[in-house]
Design a protein around this motif. Sequence first.
Motif, short mmCIF file in Angstrom:
data_model
loop_
_atom_site.label_atom_id
_atom_site.label_comp_id
_atom_site.label_asym_id
_atom_site.label_seq_id
_atom_site.Cartn_x
_atom_site.Cartn_y
_atom_site.Cartn_z
N ASP A 80 0.82 -1.21 0.00
CA ASP A 80 0.00 0.00 0.00
C ASP A 80 0.85 1.26 0.00
OD1 ASP A 80 1.06 -0.14 2.52
OD2 ASP A 80 -0.87 -0.12 3.59
N ARG A 81 2.17 1.08 -0.08
CA ARG A 81 3.10 2.21 -0.11
C ARG A 81 4.40 1.73 -0.73
NH1 ARG A 81 6.74 0.77 3.57
NH2 ARG A 81 6.07 -0.66 5.22
N PRO A 82 5.24 2.64 -1.23
CA PRO A 82 6.53 2.22 -1.79
C PRO A 82 7.47 1.70 -0.71
CG PRO A 82 5.90 4.42 -2.54
CD PRO A 82 4.99 4.07 -1.41
N VAL A 83 8.32 0.74 -1.09
CA VAL A 83 9.35 0.20 -0.19
C VAL A 83 10.68 0.28 -0.93
CG1 VAL A 83 10.21 -1.83 1.01
CG2 VAL A 83 7.76 -1.35 1.00
N SER B 62 14.66 -0.54 -1.49
CA SER B 62 15.59 -1.63 -1.21
C SER B 62 16.99 -1.08 -0.98
CB SER B 62 15.61 -2.63 -2.37
OG SER B 62 16.30 -2.07 -3.47
N LEU B 63 17.86 -1.93 -0.46
CA LEU B 63 19.24 -1.52 -0.21
C LEU B 63 19.98 -1.21 -1.50
CD1 LEU B 63 20.19 -4.09 2.58
CD2 LEU B 63 19.53 -1.70 2.86
N ALA B 64 19.51 -1.79 -2.62
CA ALA B 64 20.16 -1.55 -3.90
C ALA B 64 19.71 -0.24 -4.55
CB ALA B 64 19.87 -2.71 -4.85
N GLY B 65 18.80 0.47 -3.88
CA GLY B 65 18.35 1.74 -4.41
C GLY B 65 17.11 1.64 -5.28
N THR B 66 16.63 0.42 -5.51
CA THR B 66 15.40 0.25 -6.28
C THR B 66 14.19 0.41 -5.36
OG1 THR B 66 15.45 -2.14 -5.95
CG2 THR B 66 16.51 -1.28 -7.94
N VAL B 67 13.04 0.60 -5.95
CA VAL B 67 11.82 0.84 -5.17
C VAL B 67 10.74 -0.15 -5.59
CG1 VAL B 67 10.00 2.48 -4.63
CG2 VAL B 67 12.35 3.28 -4.90
N LEU B 68 10.13 -0.80 -4.60
CA LEU B 68 8.93 -1.59 -4.84
C LEU B 68 7.76 -0.62 -4.74
CD1 LEU B 68 9.63 -4.77 -2.67
CD2 LEU B 68 9.89 -4.53 -5.14
N LEU C 121 4.56 -5.65 7.95
CA LEU C 121 4.91 -4.77 9.06
C LEU C 121 6.18 -4.02 8.68
CD1 LEU C 121 4.27 -7.08 12.16
CD2 LEU C 121 2.83 -5.21 11.35
N GLY C 122 6.07 -2.72 8.44
CA GLY C 122 7.23 -1.97 8.00
C GLY C 122 7.69 -2.46 6.64
N ASN C 123 8.96 -2.85 6.57
CA ASN C 123 9.53 -3.37 5.32
C ASN C 123 9.68 -4.89 5.35
OD1 ASN C 123 9.71 -0.76 4.34
ND2 ASN C 123 11.83 -0.49 5.03
N HIS C 124 8.91 -5.54 6.20
CA HIS C 124 8.99 -6.99 6.34
C HIS C 124 7.61 -7.62 6.21
CE1 HIS C 124 12.58 -5.42 8.42
NE2 HIS C 124 13.16 -6.57 8.10
N VAL D 258 7.50 -19.65 11.88
CA VAL D 258 7.51 -18.20 11.72
C VAL D 258 8.70 -17.83 10.83
CG1 VAL D 258 7.67 -15.95 12.84
CG2 VAL D 258 6.45 -17.82 13.97
N CYS D 259 8.42 -17.20 9.70
CA CYS D 259 9.47 -16.72 8.80
C CYS D 259 9.25 -15.23 8.56
CB CYS D 259 9.43 -17.46 7.46
SG CYS D 259 9.75 -19.23 7.57
N VAL D 260 10.34 -14.52 8.32
CA VAL D 260 10.27 -13.08 8.07
C VAL D 260 10.95 -12.76 6.75
CG1 VAL D 260 10.79 -10.78 8.94
CG2 VAL D 260 10.31 -12.63 10.56
N LEU D 261 10.20 -12.20 5.81
CA LEU D 261 10.73 -11.81 4.51
C LEU D 261 11.11 -10.34 4.54
CD1 LEU D 261 11.27 -12.36 1.49
CD2 LEU D 261 8.87 -11.80 1.06
N ASP D 262 12.39 -10.06 4.37
CA ASP D 262 12.90 -8.69 4.36
C ASP D 262 12.81 -8.14 2.94
OD1 ASP D 262 14.25 -6.32 4.59
OD2 ASP D 262 16.05 -7.16 5.49
N LEU D 263 11.98 -7.13 2.73
CA LEU D 263 11.78 -6.58 1.39
C LEU D 263 12.87 -5.61 0.96
CD1 LEU D 263 7.94 -5.86 1.53
CD2 LEU D 263 9.10 -7.85 0.57
N THR D 264 13.76 -5.24 1.88
CA THR D 264 14.79 -4.27 1.54
C THR D 264 16.05 -4.95 1.05
OG1 THR D 264 15.68 -4.21 3.80
CG2 THR D 264 13.91 -2.68 3.25
#
Length: 233
Positions: A138-141, A143-149, A205-208, A227-233
């Motif tokens: 619902d908002r842009p995220v 990434s560490l590489a400078g790209t944006v989801l 939740l945040g970027n995860h 329980v797994c956590v996917l880091d989108l950044t």
Amino acid sequence: MSGNRFAALADDYAPPLPAIVTKPTATLKRVVSSKQADDPVFPAEFLTRGLPERFQSTVYHSKTLDPSVTRRMFLRWRLPQVCIDNPTDVTNPYYIALIKAGWCGYSVSKHFIGDRFVDGVGPVWCFCRYGRSRTVLDRPVSSLAGTVLEAGTKIFIAGQHEDGSDPDFFIYNDVTVVFPNGDIKIHQYPHEVFPPTDGHSATLLGNHVWLIGSVGYRGARGKKAQVCVLDLT
């Protein structure tokens, strides 16, 4: 995109035993659901009439497969991949074509080799799955590489195809990202960081993306909820 890395996993996971694929002794019957009159144009999603969204195994649908997909590509990519990097980019034209067409392993095998069970090889990779999660940003995220989801990006996580009696039964451990412009990225993971998962919840939740629970393979079920956590950044 350098994100989409799994950062956490419950500590009681045990890898599943290899699946044993056998040739069925009875003819498999397929039930054809009532479909929309016209196939939606990708990336518009497909919904079967009268079927709740949680029971939808097909996200996108087309009566035809991209003609650029060849039998050689099918033979190269038909089996699910085994990866060691977290994540591994397994995006390829064959997977993308199957995602857009919504074809199951049975249909694509019949298309390229006629008899689905002619060589006894399976399961065949496909994007028709139950127990998969779908998260829409619902908002842009960033990434560490400078790209944006971008907002509107859809993240489809794992899921199960068919049940244990079907030769194409498989529980996936991948993440498919569909961008608003229709581009697709597919990431695969080692079982140690993201086990085969289905029937889970997915909460942004945040970027995860937090994934809680999984039916999984019978031999891999622990006493604790996965329980797994996917880091989108």
